[in-house]
Design a protein around this motif. Structure first.
Motif, PDB file in Angstrom:
ATOM      1  N   CYS A 170      38.213  40.149  37.858  1.00 32.84           N
ATOM      2  CA  CYS A 170      39.173  40.205  38.965  1.00 32.84           C
ATOM      3  C   CYS A 170      38.854  39.042  39.893  1.00 32.84           C
ATOM      4  N   CYS A 171      39.793  38.720  40.766  1.00 34.16           N
ATOM      5  CA  CYS A 171      39.631  37.589  41.673  1.00 34.16           C
ATOM      6  C   CYS A 171      39.960  38.011  43.103  1.00 34.16           C
ATOM      7  N   PRO A 172      39.009  37.863  44.021  1.00 29.27           N
ATOM      8  CA  PRO A 172      37.650  37.380  43.842  1.00 29.27           C
ATOM      9  C   PRO A 172      36.814  38.325  42.991  1.00 29.27           C
ATOM     10  N   PRO A 173      35.656  37.850  42.497  1.00 32.32           N
ATOM     11  CA  PRO A 173      34.935  38.625  41.496  1.00 32.32           C
ATOM     12  C   PRO A 173      34.066  39.741  42.072  1.00 32.32           C
ATOM     13  N   ILE A 174      33.689  40.651  41.177  1.00 32.60           N
ATOM     14  CA  ILE A 174      32.660  41.652  41.472  1.00 32.60           C
ATOM     15  C   ILE A 174      31.341  40.913  41.629  1.00 32.60           C
ATOM     16  N   ARG A 175      30.634  41.199  42.727  1.00 29.30           N
ATOM     17  CA  ARG A 175      29.406  40.461  43.026  1.00 29.30           C
ATOM     18  C   ARG A 175      28.185  41.365  42.845  1.00 29.30           C
ATOM     19  N   ASP A 176      27.045  40.941  43.373  1.00 32.03           N
ATOM     20  CA  ASP A 176      25.781  41.618  43.076  1.00 32.03           C
ATOM     21  C   ASP A 176      25.623  42.908  43.881  1.00 32.03           C
ATOM     22  N   ALA A 177      24.589  43.665  43.541  1.00 36.21           N
ATOM     23  CA  ALA A 177      24.380  44.982  44.135  1.00 36.21           C
ATOM     24  C   ALA A 177      24.127  44.897  45.639  1.00 36.21           C
ATOM     25  N   ALA A 178      23.399  43.882  46.087  1.00 33.89           N
ATOM     26  CA  ALA A 178      23.153  43.742  47.522  1.00 33.89           C
ATOM     27  C   ALA A 178      24.450  43.500  48.282  1.00 33.89           C
ATOM     28  N   ASN A 179      25.333  42.725  47.691  1.00 33.63           N
ATOM     29  CA  ASN A 179      26.650  42.489  48.296  1.00 33.63           C
ATOM     30  C   ASN A 179      27.431  43.787  48.381  1.00 33.63           C
ATOM     31  N   ARG A 180      27.397  44.582  47.315  1.00 35.09           N
ATOM     32  CA  ARG A 180      28.076  45.885  47.315  1.00 35.09           C
ATOM     33  C   ARG A 180      27.554  46.763  48.446  1.00 35.09           C
ATOM     34  N   ASP A 181      26.242  46.817  48.609  1.00 41.49           N
ATOM     35  CA  ASP A 181      25.666  47.661  49.655  1.00 41.49           C
ATOM     36  C   ASP A 181      26.101  47.190  51.044  1.00 41.49           C
ATOM     37  N   ALA A 182      26.210  45.884  51.212  1.00 41.33           N
ATOM     38  CA  ALA A 182      26.645  45.351  52.509  1.00 41.33           C
ATOM     39  C   ALA A 182      28.102  45.696  52.787  1.00 41.33           C
ATOM     40  N   LEU A 183      28.940  45.753  51.756  1.00 44.13           N
ATOM     41  CA  LEU A 183      30.325  46.173  51.957  1.00 44.13           C
ATOM     42  C   LEU A 183      30.385  47.636  52.392  1.00 44.13           C
TER      43      LEU A 183
END
Length: 438
Positions: free
Chosen positions: A277-290
């Motif tokens: 998908c665009c923008p892409p799925i990012r790393d786990a730390a990024n997910r936690d920050a969201l």
């Protein structure tokens, strides 16, 4: 003699005041009263859900239905059937990837005619802001679209080209409307050569591309006073920019999506283009920050960005991320995806309803949607928050069986839904909404 058409009782009703035992009384398609669980209410029909949760129908303001023109990707019949099965009772359709795109009032009428008689949930429409259509934005807004979507980068389809930052500012000045922006900066997106490596794909669309574009949207909204909304936020690094802009009075909101909150780059196998998908799925730390930004209220809502295509366009045969269509179909699964993650992080069903029903309804100005309150539409969802399900793409209602969630175990099962007090499993009874619809 009965007082109401329907009464639904639940010991876990998710109201604007929180979770509590309640009886929801329905008359003429609207919630007439929210009473105590044991209140002596007389109705033609009554349902007692016991410990099953009763939620307001979810509102998904980011759905690509694709009809007419690319109905083999998805269509109004299949999309709204999937929505109803997932507890979503209102969707707003994006102006692409249909043919023609919804960039004129005539195109809007074509889309409305295509949808008529097919929809099981209520459906509204966004318009599109593209180069050369500034003069028709106001007539299109007057025709009933809820606002306008714009890209700052290639959209993936030639009939919906991006705006330059200057053209975006001009559109902001043309009409007092809500503008939704796909914010990635083309100068910071790399040339992604043919590759089955997910790491290569993520590297080609870095956080900086989002951050730069979001800063430009904020600057344009600050200059013009326009109301802007950031679509499918993936970069957690942009959260402070949004928070600071809002603190100074810029009219800016933001959404994110189930795939950014549930999936991580670390788990995506090479060649697994169903994750693109665009923008892409990012790393786990990024997910936690969201998730932290959701908890803090900087990210306002969660919507699907349901963007399906045919299996062939996902290029599973080659696993080439550069060639594969970028989009994830999750309209039917959004509620259990988010609940699975939310409950693990200490969030409540009330939080989920705020992010997926009340706040999307507020974004679109749908005052009668997204809440269990007197005067609201009787759009109701029965949800078992404690049961689990294993996702089988072959059993989903989406037109094409492609999903990164296949074979995942999710917590929470949608057991049924009502639209204005009527079950969504009958004949299609959804309405086509226009801006200003109560």
């Amino acid at each position: 003699m009965t007082d109401f058409d329907l009464v639904v009782r639940s010991q876990r009703a998710i109201t604007p005041d929180g979770e509590r035992p309640a009886a929801i009384a329905v008359r003429d398609g609207r919630i007439a009263e929210v009473a105590g669980y044991d209140a002596p209410l007389r109705a033609e029909r009554e349902e007692d859900l016991g410990r099953l949760a009763l939620l307001p129908g979810l509102v998904d303001t980011h759905v690509h239905v694709n009809e007419p023109g690319r109905t083999e990707w998805e269509g109004f019949a299949s999309a709204t059937r999937a929505a109803a099965a997932g507890g979503v009772t209102t969707i707003i359709d994006m102006p692409l990837n249909s043919l023609p795109p919804t960039t004129t009032a005539d195109a809007l009428e074509i889309k409305r005619k295509a949808a008529a008689g097919q929809v099981r949930v209520d459906v509204g429409f966004w318009g599109g802001a593209v180069p050369g259509n500034r003069a028709v934005l106001r007539p299109l807004h007057d025709a009933g679209v809820f606002g306008f979507k714009a890209f700052l980068i290639d959209s993936g389809v030639p009939e919906f080209p991006p705006l330059t930052p200057g053209e975006l500012s001009e559109a902001f000045r043309e009409v007092d409307a809500l503008f939704l922006v796909h914010a990635e900066d083309p100068d910071e997106v790399g040339d992604h050569a043919s590759s089955a490596s997910y790491a290569d794909f993520v590297a080609s669309r870095p956080r900086s591309a989002e951050n730069t574009a979001i800063a430009r949207v904020i600057a344009a909204a600050r200059r013009t006073g326009a109301r802007a909304h950031i679509l499918h936020l993936s970069s957690s690094e942009a959260v402070p920019l949004i928070a600071a802009a809002r603190a100074e009075g810029v009219r800016i909101t933001a959404e994110t999506c189930p795939h950014y909150l549930a999936l991580t780059a670390e788990e995506v196998p090479d060649g697994a283009t169903q994750f693109k998908c665009c923008p892409p799925i990012r790393d786990a730390a990024n997910r936690d920050a969201l998730w932290a930004a959701l908890a803090d209220g900087v990210i306002d809502l969660i919507v699907s960005d349901h963007s399906p295509c045919t299996p062939e366009l996902k290029r599973a045969d080659t696993g080439d991320f550069a060639a594969a269509w970028g989009g994830i179909a999750s309209l039917q699964l959004g509620l259990p995806i988010i609940w699975t993650q939310a409950r693990q992080r200490g969030h409540s069903l009330s939080d989920v309803v705020r992010w997926m029903a009340a706040n999307p309804a507020s974004l679109a100005g749908l005052d009668a949607k997204g809440r269990l309150a007197a005067g609201a539409d009787a759009d109701l969802v029965v949800f078992d928050p404690d049961s689990t399900q294993r996702v089988d793409v072959a059993r989903l209602q989406h037109r094409n069986p492609v999903s990164p969630y296949h074979d995942r175990v999710l917590t929470g099962v949608v057991l049924g839904s009502w639209l204005r007090g009527a079950p969504t499993v009958g004949e299609p009874a959804g309405r086509l909404l226009t801006r200003g619809t109560r």
